[in-house]
Design a protein around this motif. Structure first.
Motif, PDB file in Angstrom:
ATOM      1  N   UNK A   1       0.809  -1.217   0.000  1.00  0.00           N
ATOM      2  CA  UNK A   1       0.000   0.000   0.000  1.00  0.00           C
ATOM      3  C   UNK A   1       0.844   1.270   0.000  1.00  0.00           C
ATOM      4  N   UNK A   2       1.962   1.226   0.690  1.00  0.00           N
ATOM      5  CA  UNK A   2       2.742   2.448   0.857  1.00  0.00           C
ATOM      6  C   UNK A   2       3.265   2.982  -0.471  1.00  0.00           C
ATOM      7  N   UNK A   3       3.569   2.102  -1.444  1.00  0.00           N
ATOM      8  CA  UNK A   3       4.112   2.564  -2.708  1.00  0.00           C
ATOM      9  C   UNK A   3       3.090   3.398  -3.483  1.00  0.00           C
ATOM     10  N   UNK A   4       1.790   3.257  -3.143  1.00  0.00           N
ATOM     11  CA  UNK A   4       0.749   4.051  -3.796  1.00  0.00           C
ATOM     12  C   UNK A   4       0.338   5.256  -2.960  1.00  0.00           C
ATOM     13  N   UNK A   5       0.922   5.401  -1.766  1.00  0.00           N
ATOM     14  CA  UNK A   5       0.559   6.499  -0.880  1.00  0.00           C
ATOM     15  C   UNK A   5       1.696   7.492  -0.672  1.00  0.00           C
ATOM     16  N   UNK A   6       2.920   7.085  -0.937  1.00  0.00           N
ATOM     17  CA  UNK A   6       4.074   7.947  -0.739  1.00  0.00           C
ATOM     18  C   UNK A   6       5.210   7.139  -0.151  1.00  0.00           C
ATOM     19  N   UNK A   7       6.391   7.686  -0.191  1.00  0.00           N
ATOM     20  CA  UNK A   7       7.528   6.981   0.370  1.00  0.00           C
ATOM     21  C   UNK A   7       8.543   6.541  -0.651  1.00  0.00           C
ATOM     22  N   UNK A   8       8.358   6.932  -1.925  1.00  0.00           N
ATOM     23  CA  UNK A   8       9.352   6.660  -2.950  1.00  0.00           C
ATOM     24  C   UNK A   8      10.204   7.907  -3.161  1.00  0.00           C
ATOM     25  N   UNK A   9      11.400   7.700  -3.661  1.00  0.00           N
ATOM     26  CA  UNK A   9      12.249   8.832  -3.968  1.00  0.00           C
ATOM     27  C   UNK A   9      13.112   9.239  -2.787  1.00  0.00           C
TER      28      UNK A   9
ATOM     29  N   UNK B   1       7.403  10.839  -3.368  1.00  0.00           N
ATOM     30  CA  UNK B   1       6.840  10.310  -4.608  1.00  0.00           C
ATOM     31  C   UNK B   1       5.989   9.085  -4.307  1.00  0.00           C
ATOM     32  N   UNK B   2       5.121   8.755  -5.238  1.00  0.00           N
ATOM     33  CA  UNK B   2       4.345   7.524  -5.135  1.00  0.00           C
ATOM     34  C   UNK B   2       4.159   6.959  -6.534  1.00  0.00           C
ATOM     35  N   UNK B   3       3.786   5.694  -6.608  1.00  0.00           N
ATOM     36  CA  UNK B   3       3.395   5.105  -7.885  1.00  0.00           C
ATOM     37  C   UNK B   3       1.983   5.582  -8.166  1.00  0.00           C
ATOM     38  N   UNK B   4       1.825   6.341  -9.231  1.00  0.00           N
ATOM     39  CA  UNK B   4       0.540   6.952  -9.542  1.00  0.00           C
ATOM     40  C   UNK B   4      -0.356   5.998 -10.325  1.00  0.00           C
ATOM     41  N   UNK B   5       0.237   5.220 -11.230  1.00  0.00           N
ATOM     42  CA  UNK B   5      -0.510   4.249 -12.016  1.00  0.00           C
ATOM     43  C   UNK B   5       0.314   2.977 -12.130  1.00  0.00           C
ATOM     44  N   UNK B   6      -0.367   1.861 -12.152  1.00  0.00           N
ATOM     45  CA  UNK B   6       0.290   0.591 -12.453  1.00  0.00           C
ATOM     46  C   UNK B   6      -0.594  -0.075 -13.499  1.00  0.00           C
ATOM     47  N   UNK B   7      -0.254   0.166 -14.750  1.00  0.00           N
ATOM     48  CA  UNK B   7      -1.070  -0.279 -15.879  1.00  0.00           C
ATOM     49  C   UNK B   7      -0.419  -1.487 -16.524  1.00  0.00           C
ATOM     50  N   UNK B   8      -1.248  -2.444 -16.902  1.00  0.00           N
ATOM     51  CA  UNK B   8      -0.737  -3.707 -17.422  1.00  0.00           C
ATOM     52  C   UNK B   8      -1.536  -4.110 -18.654  1.00  0.00           C
TER      53      UNK B   8
END
Length: 369
Positions: A286-294, A299-306
């Protein structure tokens, strides 16, 4: 934790191959198989036809691991059951350069300027990882530029030999010989009332699995010896999804070879689940979509499209990321085993030497994409 001030999108598509020095790392790391298990249980839970590039999703998670903070890294390690997802990811990427017969690429895109500010004294290791990731695997783009979507879509179309077009609507291969095809019965969606569908017949000496828990599987050869098609079904005709796990892939890789006739319906599948944010959150990520990158955790993962495609017909099989695959029929021999896929089943394109699933598909009704 402060809310992210900007976002980063990670888009990954595969190119794989075997390498001697990577095999032990890959063999000892269950992460990709753990992800594949969850795909079968969660992504296929709706009961519709679906195909997932498990390797694509794993590389997205690995990229987030490399640039994430301690909390994100811990979530990813726990979800994948791996002490070092980064090592497995890098081993697979290193192996990718050794087998050009597989068609595809690994590319990341990030917002221009997203990683320019790096407090080296407090985030030295993380900054070094980000710099290496971007230097080797990524390109800066401006997500606000309307031409960016077309650029990424064009890259993906080239990388997958035209099999995947228009991956993003918006932003922030052939057999060696023709197979016999006949009409046969199939219980679509597990229904008792059967339908008639075009069915491929292939006879060959191939590994055959008859596991003690009711899972049966067959490993069919391709022109490229590094890749095989693993197909599984429940021996009693029941639902294969809750039965299939990593151990069945490993057991099929070592299963005895028997002369087998396989009856498998023709299929042409296109993935239905565009966004995998919810799927990853079900895994505890969950955290990668809420913040904590960079470097400043902003930063966060804004989209994960497949997107993924896989098909099989008389002329051959193809999947985005794989090319030049084929069945190789051998001289006729008495059939020892009959494998009839006449109910919903699961197939995976598997890297044979590494025993890693690259694409996994659930075929509930071969008439539909």
């Amino acid at each position: 934790m402060s809310r992210p001030a900007s976002t980063v999108l990670l888009l990954l598509l595969p190119l794989l191959a075997a390498g001697n020095r990577q095999r032990q790392i890959i063999a000892d790391n269950p992460a990709l198989h753990r992800l594949n298990d969850r795909v079968i249980l969660e992504a296929f839970s709706r009961g519709d036809n679906e195909v997932v590039c498990t390797y694509c999703l794993f590389q997205v998670v690995s990229a987030a691991y490399q640039i994430g903070n301690d909390l994100i890294q811990r979530e990813i390690r726990d979800a994948l059951g791996s002490r070092d997802p980064k090592a497995l990811s890098e081993a697979l990427l290193d192996a990718a350069d050794l087998l050009p017969t597989l068609n595809g690429t690994l590319t990341g895109y990030y917002q221009t300027g997203a990683f320019d500010q790096c407090p080296v004294r407090t985030k030295r290791d993380q900054c070094a990882s980000i710099a290496a990731l971007l230097r080797n695997r990524a390109e800066p783009v401006n997500f606000r530029d309307p031409r960016t979507k077309d650029r990424i879509n064009a890259d993906v179309e080239r990388a997958t030999a035209g099999k995947i077009r228009d991956l993003f609507a918006s932003l922030p291969d052939k057999w060696v010989t023709r197979l016999t095809a006949v009409d046969d019965k199939f219980a679509a969606d597990g229904r008792r009332n059967t339908i008639t569908v075009p069915t491929l017949i292939n006879e060959d000496r191939m590994p055959f699995l008859d596991a003690d828990d009711g899972v049966q599987g067959v490993s069919m050869p391709y022109e490229d010896p590094a890749i095989r098609l693993y197909c599984f079904k429940a021996k009693d005709g029941g639902d294969i999804r809750p039965l299939l796990y990593r151990r069945h892939y490993l057991e099929l890789a070592k299963a005895p070879v028997r002369y087998t006739q396989v009856r498998m319906p023709k299929f042409d599948l296109v993935s239905k689940l565009d966004s995998y944010v919810q799927f990853m959150e079900l895994m505890g990520l969950r955290e990668m979509f809420q913040g904590g990158l960079g470097p400043q955790d902003t930063l966060k993962v804004d989209q994960l499209v497949h997107k993924a495609v896989i098909q099989a017909d008389e002329h051959g099989t193809s999947a985005a990321g794989a090319a030049g695959v084929s069945f190789i029929p051998l001289s006729a021999m008495p059939v020892e085993v009959m494998m009839r896929f006449d109910r919903p089943f699961i197939c995976s394109l598997v890297h044979e030497e590494l025993t890693q699933p690259l694409f996994t598909a659930y075929i509930a009704d071969p008439r539909r994409q």
